[in-house]
Each structure stands twice: as C-alpha cells, then as structure tokens.
Design a protein around this motif. Sequence first.
Motif, PDB file in Angstrom:
ATOM      1  N   PHE A  49       0.802  -1.230   0.000  1.00 13.05           N
ATOM      2  CA  PHE A  49       0.000   0.000   0.000  1.00 13.05           C
ATOM      3  C   PHE A  49       0.835   1.281   0.000  1.00 13.05           C
ATOM      4  CE2 PHE A  49      -3.340  -2.966   0.915  1.00 13.05           C
ATOM      5  CZ  PHE A  49      -4.374  -2.457   0.145  1.00 13.05           C
ATOM      6  N   MET A  50       2.110   1.171   0.312  1.00 12.18           N
ATOM      7  CA  MET A  50       2.991   2.343   0.234  1.00 12.18           C
ATOM      8  C   MET A  50       3.862   2.299  -1.023  1.00 12.18           C
ATOM      9  SD  MET A  50       1.936   4.079   2.745  1.00 12.18           S
ATOM     10  CE  MET A  50       3.115   5.410   2.823  1.00 12.18           C
ATOM     11  N   GLY A  51       3.604   1.331  -1.896  1.00  7.72           N
ATOM     12  CA  GLY A  51       4.245   1.293  -3.203  1.00  7.72           C
ATOM     13  C   GLY A  51       5.641   0.729  -3.266  1.00  7.72           C
ATOM     14  N   LYS A  52       6.126   0.141  -2.188  1.00  8.87           N
ATOM     15  CA  LYS A  52       7.485  -0.405  -2.205  1.00  8.87           C
ATOM     16  C   LYS A  52       7.552  -1.660  -3.073  1.00  8.87           C
ATOM     17  CE  LYS A  52      11.310  -1.772   0.772  1.00  8.87           C
ATOM     18  NZ  LYS A  52      11.761  -1.997   2.141  1.00  8.87           N
ATOM     19  N   TYR A  53       6.558  -2.533  -2.950  1.00  9.66           N
ATOM     20  CA  TYR A  53       6.482  -3.744  -3.753  1.00  9.66           C
ATOM     21  C   TYR A  53       5.140  -3.796  -4.463  1.00  9.66           C
ATOM     22  CZ  TYR A  53      10.486  -5.347  -1.070  1.00  9.66           C
ATOM     23  OH  TYR A  53      11.721  -5.444  -0.482  1.00  9.66           O
ATOM     24  N   VAL A  54       5.128  -4.473  -5.604  1.00 12.58           N
ATOM     25  CA  VAL A  54       3.880  -4.611  -6.352  1.00 12.58           C
ATOM     26  C   VAL A  54       3.512  -6.082  -6.530  1.00 12.58           C
ATOM     27  CG1 VAL A  54       4.068  -2.409  -7.558  1.00 12.58           C
ATOM     28  CG2 VAL A  54       5.120  -4.448  -8.543  1.00 12.58           C
ATOM     29  N   ALA A  55       4.025  -6.929  -5.631  1.00 11.86           N
ATOM     30  CA  ALA A  55       3.754  -8.358  -5.736  1.00 11.86           C
ATOM     31  C   ALA A  55       3.529  -8.963  -4.355  1.00 11.86           C
ATOM     32  CB  ALA A  55       4.922  -9.069  -6.423  1.00 11.86           C
ATOM     33  N   PHE A  56       2.790 -10.074  -4.357  1.00 14.04           N
ATOM     34  CA  PHE A  56       2.612 -10.854  -3.139  1.00 14.04           C
ATOM     35  C   PHE A  56       3.912 -11.626  -2.873  1.00 14.04           C
ATOM     36  CE2 PHE A  56      -1.825 -10.519  -4.701  1.00 14.04           C
ATOM     37  CZ  PHE A  56      -2.394  -9.945  -3.580  1.00 14.04           C
ATOM     38  N   ALA A  57       4.018 -12.208  -1.699  1.00 20.99           N
ATOM     39  CA  ALA A  57       5.225 -12.948  -1.307  1.00 20.99           C
ATOM     40  C   ALA A  57       5.531 -14.109  -2.253  1.00 20.99           C
ATOM     41  CB  ALA A  57       5.090 -13.452   0.124  1.00 20.99           C
ATOM     42  N   ASN A  58       4.511 -14.671  -2.901  1.00 23.78           N
ATOM     43  CA  ASN A  58       4.735 -15.793  -3.824  1.00 23.78           C
ATOM     44  C   ASN A  58       5.156 -15.334  -5.220  1.00 23.78           C
ATOM     45  OD1 ASN A  58       2.366 -14.824  -4.924  1.00 23.78           O
ATOM     46  ND2 ASN A  58       1.220 -16.730  -4.699  1.00 23.78           N
ATOM     47  N   GLY A  59       5.273 -14.012  -5.424  1.00 22.04           N
ATOM     48  CA  GLY A  59       5.707 -13.473  -6.708  1.00 22.04           C
ATOM     49  C   GLY A  59       4.591 -13.016  -7.625  1.00 22.04           C
ATOM     50  N   ASP A  60       3.345 -13.390  -7.332  1.00 22.77           N
ATOM     51  CA  ASP A  60       2.218 -12.936  -8.146  1.00 22.77           C
ATOM     52  C   ASP A  60       2.042 -11.427  -8.000  1.00 22.77           C
ATOM     53  OD1 ASP A  60       1.625 -15.503  -8.998  1.00 22.77           O
ATOM     54  OD2 ASP A  60       0.024 -15.810  -7.527  1.00 22.77           O
ATOM     55  N   LYS A  61       1.800 -10.760  -9.117  1.00 19.17           N
ATOM     56  CA  LYS A  61       1.616  -9.321  -9.090  1.00 19.17           C
ATOM     57  C   LYS A  61       0.366  -8.969  -8.280  1.00 19.17           C
ATOM     58  CE  LYS A  61       0.872  -5.274 -11.810  1.00 19.17           C
ATOM     59  NZ  LYS A  61       1.605  -4.412 -12.639  1.00 19.17           N
ATOM     60  N   ALA A  62       0.483  -8.009  -7.393  1.00 21.23           N
ATOM     61  CA  ALA A  62      -0.642  -7.549  -6.575  1.00 21.23           C
ATOM     62  C   ALA A  62      -1.244  -6.299  -7.206  1.00 21.23           C
ATOM     63  CB  ALA A  62      -0.174  -7.238  -5.159  1.00 21.23           C
ATOM     64  N   ILE A  63      -2.553  -6.250  -7.263  1.00 21.70           N
ATOM     65  CA  ILE A  63      -3.251  -5.074  -7.762  1.00 21.70           C
ATOM     66  C   ILE A  63      -3.900  -4.405  -6.553  1.00 21.70           C
ATOM     67  CG2 ILE A  63      -5.000  -4.203  -9.339  1.00 21.70           C
ATOM     68  CD1 ILE A  63      -4.670  -6.935 -10.855  1.00 21.70           C
ATOM     69  N   ALA A  64      -3.315  -3.316  -6.110  1.00 18.70           N
ATOM     70  CA  ALA A  64      -3.817  -2.626  -4.916  1.00 18.70           C
ATOM     71  C   ALA A  64      -5.039  -1.789  -5.261  1.00 18.70           C
ATOM     72  CB  ALA A  64      -2.722  -1.746  -4.329  1.00 18.70           C
ATOM     73  N   PHE A  65      -6.076  -1.967  -4.477  1.00 22.34           N
ATOM     74  CA  PHE A  65      -7.294  -1.171  -4.610  1.00 22.34           C
ATOM     75  C   PHE A  65      -7.363  -0.231  -3.425  1.00 22.34           C
ATOM     76  CE2 PHE A  65      -9.979  -4.486  -7.160  1.00 22.34           C
ATOM     77  CZ  PHE A  65      -9.148  -4.324  -8.248  1.00 22.34           C
ATOM     78  N   ASP A  66      -7.590   1.033  -3.697  1.00 21.67           N
ATOM     79  CA  ASP A  66      -7.614   2.065  -2.666  1.00 21.67           C
ATOM     80  C   ASP A  66      -8.866   2.910  -2.858  1.00 21.67           C
ATOM     81  OD1 ASP A  66      -6.770   3.662  -0.554  1.00 21.67           O
ATOM     82  OD2 ASP A  66      -4.882   4.239  -1.485  1.00 21.67           O
ATOM     83  N   LEU A  67      -9.194   3.690  -1.856  1.00 21.10           N
ATOM     84  CA  LEU A  67     -10.305   4.635  -1.972  1.00 21.10           C
ATOM     85  C   LEU A  67      -9.757   5.951  -2.504  1.00 21.10           C
ATOM     86  CD1 LEU A  67     -12.162   3.799   1.332  1.00 21.10           C
ATOM     87  CD2 LEU A  67     -12.910   3.268  -0.985  1.00 21.10           C
ATOM     88  N   GLU A 113     -17.610  -0.849  -3.429  1.00 23.80           N
ATOM     89  CA  GLU A 113     -17.024  -1.027  -4.757  1.00 23.80           C
ATOM     90  C   GLU A 113     -15.721  -1.816  -4.672  1.00 23.80           C
ATOM     91  OE1 GLU A 113     -16.940   2.214  -7.756  1.00 23.80           O
ATOM     92  OE2 GLU A 113     -17.869   3.377  -6.137  1.00 23.80           O
ATOM     93  N   VAL A 114     -14.889  -1.501  -3.683  1.00 16.56           N
ATOM     94  CA  VAL A 114     -13.625  -2.219  -3.497  1.00 16.56           C
ATOM     95  C   VAL A 114     -13.923  -3.700  -3.281  1.00 16.56           C
ATOM     96  CG1 VAL A 114     -11.626  -2.538  -1.974  1.00 16.56           C
ATOM     97  CG2 VAL A 114     -12.329  -0.224  -2.640  1.00 16.56           C
ATOM     98  N   ALA A 115     -14.841  -4.008  -2.388  1.00 17.79           N
ATOM     99  CA  ALA A 115     -15.187  -5.409  -2.103  1.00 17.79           C
ATOM    100  C   ALA A 115     -15.692  -6.113  -3.361  1.00 17.79           C
ATOM    101  CB  ALA A 115     -16.238  -5.476  -0.993  1.00 17.79           C
ATOM    102  N   ASN A 116     -16.585  -5.465  -4.106  1.00 18.64           N
ATOM    103  CA  ASN A 116     -17.138  -6.068  -5.323  1.00 18.64           C
ATOM    104  C   ASN A 116     -16.047  -6.345  -6.354  1.00 18.64           C
ATOM    105  OD1 ASN A 116     -19.665  -5.849  -4.161  1.00 18.64           O
ATOM    106  ND2 ASN A 116     -20.251  -4.052  -5.335  1.00 18.64           N
ATOM    107  N   GLU A 117     -15.141  -5.411  -6.534  1.00 20.07           N
ATOM    108  CA  GLU A 117     -14.075  -5.569  -7.523  1.00 20.07           C
ATOM    109  C   GLU A 117     -13.077  -6.665  -7.116  1.00 20.07           C
ATOM    110  OE1 GLU A 117     -13.695  -4.228 -10.610  1.00 20.07           O
ATOM    111  OE2 GLU A 117     -15.690  -3.368 -10.308  1.00 20.07           O
ATOM    112  N   ILE A 118     -12.777  -6.764  -5.835  1.00 20.70           N
ATOM    113  CA  ILE A 118     -11.855  -7.810  -5.380  1.00 20.70           C
ATOM    114  C   ILE A 118     -12.484  -9.185  -5.590  1.00 20.70           C
ATOM    115  CG2 ILE A 118     -10.660  -8.805  -3.380  1.00 20.70           C
ATOM    116  CD1 ILE A 118     -10.254  -5.918  -2.378  1.00 20.70           C
ATOM    117  N   GLU A 119     -13.788  -9.275  -5.393  1.00 21.28           N
ATOM    118  CA  GLU A 119     -14.481 -10.550  -5.615  1.00 21.28           C
ATOM    119  C   GLU A 119     -14.262 -11.064  -7.041  1.00 21.28           C
ATOM    120  OE1 GLU A 119     -18.606 -10.041  -4.625  1.00 21.28           O
ATOM    121  OE2 GLU A 119     -18.207 -10.127  -2.462  1.00 21.28           O
ATOM    122  N   GLY A 120     -14.088 -10.163  -7.999  1.00 25.74           N
ATOM    123  CA  GLY A 120     -13.919 -10.566  -9.391  1.00 25.74           C
ATOM    124  C   GLY A 120     -12.499 -10.454  -9.918  1.00 25.74           C
ATOM    125  N   THR A 121     -11.530 -10.127  -9.061  1.00 28.61           N
ATOM    126  CA  THR A 121     -10.151  -9.932  -9.510  1.00 28.61           C
ATOM    127  C   THR A 121      -9.218 -10.761  -8.635  1.00 28.61           C
ATOM    128  OG1 THR A 121     -10.759  -7.651 -10.091  1.00 28.61           O
ATOM    129  CG2 THR A 121      -8.410  -8.183 -10.060  1.00 28.61           C
TER     130      THR A 121
END
Length: 145
Positions: A49-67, A113-121
Amino acid sequence: MNKWLSFILLTSLCLPAYPQTMTNDPIVIVINAQNPIDKMTRSEVIDIFMGKYVAFANGDKAIAFDLNSEQDIKKRFYQALVGRSLASINAYWSRIRFSGRMRVSQQFSSSQEVANEIEGTKLAIGYIPKSLLTNKLKVVYELNE
C-alpha cells in the motif's frame, strides 16, 4: 410538553445505527478467495500500500485497490497501518509521482465497490470494513486500531 419530549425520544431511537457501526467496524485487508495467499504480515501490507512492492510474497503481481477520497475508512486505514495522517499520505504520493516512481493503483469511491471488484479480480488486494466480508473474499490481515 411531554408529548414533544416523547416524540423526540422515539424519533431518535428509530434512527439507523449504520453510520456508527461503520465507524467502529474493524478494517480488514482482503484478497479474492481464489488467491493462494493465506496470510500477510503487517510489513507486507505496508509494502504494497505504500508502493514499495507490487507483488505478493509468492511473486504474483498484486493489484492494490484504494479509496479515492478522504473517507473515514481511508483515514483510519492509513493511521492504523503506518501511523500517518491522510494529508501526510497524500504528500508522500505527490512526491512519488513527481519523482516518476509511481505505482499503479486502482481507485474506487466506496468500500462496497472495493469489495465487489476484489471478488472478481484474483490478484487484487484492498481494505474494507469487516462487515462487508463475503465468502468470495479472504482476510489476510486485520488492523488492530
């Protein structure tokens, strides 16, 4: 006089408790239930959430959703996560944008909206009030405010 007092008392008791509940509702960091990650550390959540990394610990790219606004939940989230005000967070992101090291985050106007979008992403991550949890979301970290 007693009729007016009774009316005011009854009217106030009929007001919905929703706003107060949302304010006191714990904030959880969630991902799509299909994501293989089960838990995250506070440090990992901060890094995403502070932009240091853009991936989860397993290497998959994380898509951060914010308000995208100064909602109470956003203020509470950043204060509890990194101990900084929303003004400080906004200044931080302004400096990051100016330096050209900007991360791409998706912005939404409501927690629903964040919850709905995460459900589909599958690779999305976001923060929501605990009351919005569904079986399509998985809690990976809970803030203790």
